[in-house]
Design a protein around this motif. Structure first.
Motif, PDB file in Angstrom:
ATOM      1  N   ARG A  45     -31.144  30.017 -33.174  1.00  0.00           N
ATOM      2  CA  ARG A  45     -31.408  29.557 -32.035  1.00  0.00           C
ATOM      3  C   ARG A  45     -30.950  29.278 -31.322  1.00  0.00           C
ATOM      4  O   ARG A  45     -30.232  29.917 -30.603  1.00  0.00           O
ATOM      5  CB  ARG A  45     -31.571  27.596 -33.173  1.00  0.00           C
ATOM      6  N   GLN A  46     -31.939  29.016 -30.598  1.00  0.00           N
ATOM      7  CA  GLN A  46     -30.782  28.553 -28.936  1.00  0.00           C
ATOM      8  C   GLN A  46     -31.071  26.640 -28.079  1.00  0.00           C
ATOM      9  O   GLN A  46     -32.652  26.471 -28.528  1.00  0.00           O
ATOM     10  CB  GLN A  46     -31.851  29.556 -28.186  1.00  0.00           C
ATOM     11  N   ALA A  47     -30.761  25.774 -27.774  1.00  0.00           N
ATOM     12  CA  ALA A  47     -30.407  24.574 -27.511  1.00  0.00           C
ATOM     13  C   ALA A  47     -31.025  25.146 -26.094  1.00  0.00           C
ATOM     14  O   ALA A  47     -30.421  25.746 -25.064  1.00  0.00           O
ATOM     15  CB  ALA A  47     -28.859  24.332 -27.764  1.00  0.00           C
TER      16      ALA A  47
ATOM     17  N   ALA B 121     -32.943  22.525 -31.314  1.00  0.00           N
ATOM     18  CA  ALA B 121     -32.250  24.465 -30.775  1.00  0.00           C
ATOM     19  C   ALA B 121     -34.881  24.127 -30.823  1.00  0.00           C
ATOM     20  O   ALA B 121     -35.136  24.042 -31.448  1.00  0.00           O
ATOM     21  CB  ALA B 121     -32.032  24.423 -31.042  1.00  0.00           C
TER      22      ALA B 121
END
Length: 123
Positions: free
Chosen positions: A38-40, A91
């Motif tokens: 995941r990437q916020a 995210a």
């Protein structure tokens, strides 16, 4: 050729649940170890969990006990069941194929990324 597409994201309140799917349109899904990341916004892509070809799983400390990864090789699909969601889980979630021979939590050990699906958890 592996082609992954994530789905199932959305907006949910804290404490709620979502189930993400990662579908592979290729024919060799069962051959691969897979992972969720995941990437916020403004952050690095981070490891969430992984599943082996025969179903062994491993999770990051931040999601262990709340998230569960599974796979259905007959459907060429991997799942991420997310329970007790928190605002910090917000995210874009990505699935990828592990390209490293050894188990790794590093982004560089995965490839064939899907486009991602947005998960937003409101407080």
């Amino acid at each position: 050729q592996v082609q992954l597409v994530e789905s199932g994201g959305g907006l949910v309140q804290a404490g709620g649940s979502l189930r993400l799917s990662c579908a592979d349109s290729g024919r060799t899904f069962s051959n691969y170890n897979m992972g969720w990341f995941r990437q916020a916004p403004g952050e690095e892509r981070e490891f969430v969990g992984a599943i082996g070809r025969v179903g062994g799983t491993y999770y990051s400390a931040s999601v262990r006990g709340r998230f569960t990864i599974s796979r259905d090789n007959a459907k060429n699909t991997m799942y991420l069941q997310m329970n007790n969601l928190k605002p910090e889980d917000t995210a874009v979630y990505y699935c990828g194929v592990r390209t490293s021979e050894l188990m790794t939590t590093r982004v560089a050990g995965y490839g064939h990324w899907g486009p991602g699906t947005q998960v937003t958890v409101s407080s």
